[in-house]
Design a protein around this motif. Structure first.
Motif, short mmCIF file in Angstrom:
data_model
loop_
_atom_site.label_atom_id
_atom_site.label_comp_id
_atom_site.label_asym_id
_atom_site.label_seq_id
_atom_site.Cartn_x
_atom_site.Cartn_y
_atom_site.Cartn_z
N LEU B 80 2.77 -3.68 35.63
CA LEU B 80 1.35 -4.09 35.61
C LEU B 80 0.78 -4.16 37.02
CD1 LEU B 80 -1.10 -4.92 33.95
CD2 LEU B 80 -0.24 -7.28 33.93
N GLU B 81 1.65 -4.44 37.99
CA GLU B 81 1.17 -4.50 39.39
C GLU B 81 0.66 -3.14 39.88
OE1 GLU B 81 3.84 -6.41 42.10
OE2 GLU B 81 3.56 -8.40 41.18
N ARG B 82 0.96 -2.04 39.15
CA ARG B 82 0.40 -0.73 39.49
C ARG B 82 -1.11 -0.70 39.25
NH1 ARG B 82 4.07 2.75 35.35
NH2 ARG B 82 6.14 2.26 36.19
N LEU B 83 -1.59 -1.62 38.40
CA LEU B 83 -2.99 -1.55 37.95
C LEU B 83 -3.85 -2.70 38.45
CD1 LEU B 83 -2.49 -0.45 34.22
CD2 LEU B 83 -2.81 0.97 36.25
N VAL B 84 -3.24 -3.74 39.00
CA VAL B 84 -4.01 -4.92 39.43
C VAL B 84 -3.56 -5.34 40.83
CG1 VAL B 84 -4.20 -5.73 37.03
CG2 VAL B 84 -2.39 -6.67 38.49
N PRO B 85 -4.44 -5.94 41.63
CA PRO B 85 -4.05 -6.38 42.97
C PRO B 85 -3.38 -7.75 43.00
CG PRO B 85 -6.42 -6.61 42.72
CD PRO B 85 -5.90 -6.06 41.41
N GLN B 86 -3.04 -8.28 41.84
CA GLN B 86 -2.43 -9.60 41.78
C GLN B 86 -0.90 -9.51 41.84
OE1 GLN B 86 -5.31 -8.96 39.98
NE2 GLN B 86 -6.39 -10.33 41.39
N ASP B 87 -0.29 -10.64 42.23
CA ASP B 87 1.16 -10.78 42.18
C ASP B 87 1.52 -11.22 40.76
OD1 ASP B 87 3.82 -11.55 42.31
OD2 ASP B 87 3.64 -12.30 44.37
N ILE B 88 1.97 -10.27 39.95
CA ILE B 88 2.30 -10.56 38.55
C ILE B 88 3.75 -11.00 38.44
CG2 ILE B 88 2.37 -9.61 36.20
CD1 ILE B 88 -0.48 -9.87 37.40
N THR B 272 -2.22 -6.67 53.00
CA THR B 272 -1.60 -6.03 54.16
C THR B 272 -0.54 -6.96 54.74
OG1 THR B 272 -3.71 -4.98 54.62
CG2 THR B 272 -2.08 -4.97 56.40
N GLY B 273 0.68 -6.42 54.92
CA GLY B 273 1.76 -7.21 55.49
C GLY B 273 2.56 -7.96 54.44
N GLY B 274 2.11 -7.95 53.20
CA GLY B 274 2.82 -8.65 52.13
C GLY B 274 4.02 -7.86 51.64
N ALA B 275 4.89 -8.52 50.87
CA ALA B 275 6.13 -7.91 50.40
C ALA B 275 5.87 -6.69 49.51
CB ALA B 275 6.95 -8.94 49.63
N ARG B 276 4.81 -6.75 48.71
CA ARG B 276 4.45 -5.60 47.86
C ARG B 276 2.97 -5.27 48.09
NH1 ARG B 276 6.82 -8.95 44.90
NH2 ARG B 276 5.17 -9.34 43.39
N ALA B 277 2.63 -5.05 49.36
CA ALA B 277 1.24 -4.77 49.73
C ALA B 277 0.78 -3.47 49.08
CB ALA B 277 1.12 -4.67 51.24
N GLY B 278 -0.45 -3.46 48.61
CA GLY B 278 -1.03 -2.25 48.04
C GLY B 278 -0.34 -1.83 46.77
N GLY B 279 -0.44 -0.52 46.46
CA GLY B 279 0.22 -0.01 45.26
C GLY B 279 -0.60 -0.20 44.00
N PHE B 280 -1.87 -0.55 44.15
CA PHE B 280 -2.77 -0.67 42.99
C PHE B 280 -3.97 0.25 43.24
CE2 PHE B 280 -3.39 -4.10 46.06
CZ PHE B 280 -4.72 -3.97 46.40
N PRO B 281 -4.71 0.65 42.21
CA PRO B 281 -5.82 1.58 42.40
C PRO B 281 -6.85 0.99 43.37
CG PRO B 281 -5.30 1.36 40.07
CD PRO B 281 -4.51 0.31 40.79
N GLY B 282 -7.29 1.82 44.30
CA GLY B 282 -8.31 1.38 45.26
C GLY B 282 -7.77 0.48 46.36
N ALA B 283 -6.43 0.46 46.52
CA ALA B 283 -5.82 -0.47 47.49
C ALA B 283 -6.36 -0.23 48.90
CB ALA B 283 -4.31 -0.32 47.48
N GLU B 284 -6.55 1.05 49.25
CA GLU B 284 -6.99 1.35 50.62
C GLU B 284 -8.32 0.64 50.92
OE1 GLU B 284 -7.91 5.38 53.11
OE2 GLU B 284 -6.53 5.55 51.40
#
Lengths: 122, 382
Positions: B80-88, B272-284
């Protein structure tokens, strides 16, 4: 001696000589729900029949009130600014909106009497 | 006539007959025939929820189970983290978190609640978006999860200071739940999913119930004299006073979570700088907004006068002339404040608390000030 007439847009007019006191009907307020704001026309403004003359707002939405007849606004009900809920509690009494000098008596011909209005909202 | 306006094409929730019997004024909403208010009216329903307890039918919302094919809920969370910017992944079993589905432009496709039920994730999404959300999940997570649309369940919200006591009569452990706790519990002998959350700013619960048991549960809750049925009208004024976004109005595909002032909902692990930074749509774009700021921001707005300033009103820096600098996205009358309240987007330079602005209403510029949200203090039991 006043005569009360009604429009199909749910306004009432109390006719006294060449002056009409205008408000919205009890049926109209029941459809609008809790009234929280009323905007009235400026005194001295000359209204043309069917133009937007006032606005009545419930929690949910704003609704226009149209001039039922043409004429000059003589007075507005200042009490509504402080207590818009009067429109819910006494729509056809204390919650009148404005008084207008009747410009053309022929325009009264198109309005309904109480019996016709009751049939209209039945 | 549009299909959505055609009464015959409208869907009904399992509580439709109850709404009609209670005198609900039924209106089309997101393809459903829903009560906008009951005979008490929006104002009384709103105030009753703030002082006692209100029962809302939100069965039109989508309920979806994400079941990991591996049996490990962490696999569903990572997917689910592929689709949302939250820490699931960090949502503990029995806990729930607010999230957004984002698009490749950094906009918001929908906002949702995600709960960890131990062996699967439970999602609640907006009614108008639920079909698209489900397709989005199937297209992106089908390798890892079975996506199970729980269309045989109703959803009710019990909100307000008396909600805890009212629910405790049917579920004795309700008072032990904390804000955003969520899990399967028996309520009045019915197998439900209960979360301590809502959309009013008040303490309260959301209860997912099998459709066949929904009316019985709702009637039992309404037998309590503290509990009143509440329509969508008061639901909107309550959430507006609470400063909560309404999808399609305050947030949409053109607003990023940062522009929407929802930074609090994006955990550090995904930035940015987090353990699983980015990786969701529109992350840039979203991470750039975090790192460099966004040019506009959602703010609360309080009017100085009595006239409600509604959705769509243009915002100006001055009393006359000039181009609009922003727009109101939600606005109306706040019954608890007894004053107009609104929210909208303004340039970040004009977003500081107290900034004076003007909203154009019927050709007049009405003075407003940027104000802190929530407008009414929330009473969540943390």
């Amino acid at each position: 001696m006043t005569t009360t007439l009604y429009t199909s847009d749910h306004e009432w007019l109390a006719i006294d000589g060449d002056v009409a006191t205008v408000g919205i009907t009890d049926y109209a307020q029941s459809q609008l729900g809790d009234v929280v704001f009323v905007e009235l026309p400026k005194v001295g403004r000359t209204l043309k029949k069917a133009e937007a003359a006032a606005v009545v707002e419930s929690v949910k939405a704003a609704s226009d009130v149209y001039a039922p007849i043409s004429g000059e606004v003589l007075e507005t009900n200042a009490e509504l600014a402080g207590e818009p809920a009067l429109v819910n509690s006494d729509a056809q009494g204390k919650a009148w909106f404005f008084k207008i000098r009747i410009a053309d008596n022929n325009e009264l011909g198109g309005l309904m009497d109480e019996a016709a209005y009751k049939a209209h909202t039945a | 006539m549009l299909a959505s306006d055609d009464k015959n094409s409208l869907k009904r929730t399992p509580l439709y007959d109850l709404h009609v019997s209670l005198g609900g004024k039924m209106v089309p909403f997101a393809g459903y025939d829903m009560p906008v208010q009951y005979p008490a009216g929006v104002l009384k329903e709103h105030l009753h929820t703030r002082t006692q307890a209100g029962l809302f039918d939100v069965s039109h919302m989508g309920q979806i189970a994400l079941r990991p094919k591996s049996g490990k809920v962490e696999d569903a969370a990572r997917a689910l983290e592929r689709l949302v910017p939250q820490d699931i992944v960090a949502i503990a079993p029995g806990r729930q978190r607010y999230a957004q589905f984002t698009n490749p432009d950094g906009g918001i496709l929908d906002d949702l609640m995600v709960a960890n039920f131990g062996d699967h994730l439970f999602l609640v999404v907006n009614a108008a978006c639920k079909d698209a959300d489900e397709a989005h999940l199937r297209a992106n997570l089908a390798d890892v999860c079975v996506i199970d649309s729980l269309s045989d369940r109703a959803l009710v919200a019990l909100q307000g200071p008396k909600a805890e006591a009212a629910l405790a009569k049917l579920y004795a452990a309700a008072p032990a739940m904390k804000f955003m706790d969520a899990g399967p519990h028996e309520v009045g002998g019915i197998k439900c999913f209960v979360s301590r959350s809502g959309y009013t700013g008040e303490d309260g619960f959301e209860i997912s119930v099998p459709a066949v048991d929904a009316e019985r549960l709702a009637k039992t809750l309404l037998e309590n004299p503290d509990v009143m049925p509440i329509g969508l009208g008061a639901r909107d004024s309550l959430r507006l006073e609470a400063g909560l976004c309404l999808y399609g109005h305050d947030i949409d595909t053109a607003t990023t979570p940062v522009e929407a002032a929802l930074e609090w909902s994006v955990q550090k692990s995904r930035r940015t700088g987090g353990a699983r930074a980015g990786g969701f749509p529109g992350a840039e774009k979203i991470l750039a907004h975090f790192d460099n700021g966004a040019s506009r921001r959602r703010v609360g707005l309080l009017a100085q006068g009595r006239a409600p300033v509604r959705e769509g009103a243009l915002l100006f820096a001055g009393e006359a002339g000039g181009d609009p600098i922003g727009q109101v996205t939600s606005g109306g009358f706040g019954p608890s404040l007894s004053a107009p309240v609104a929210m909208g987007y303004v340039p970040t330079a004009s977003s500081a608390l107290g900034t004076k602005l003007f909203a154009e209403v019927r050709g007049q510029r009405l003075p407003l000030a940027v104000a802190a949200m929530p407008f009414v203090k929330n009473t969540y039991k943390r």
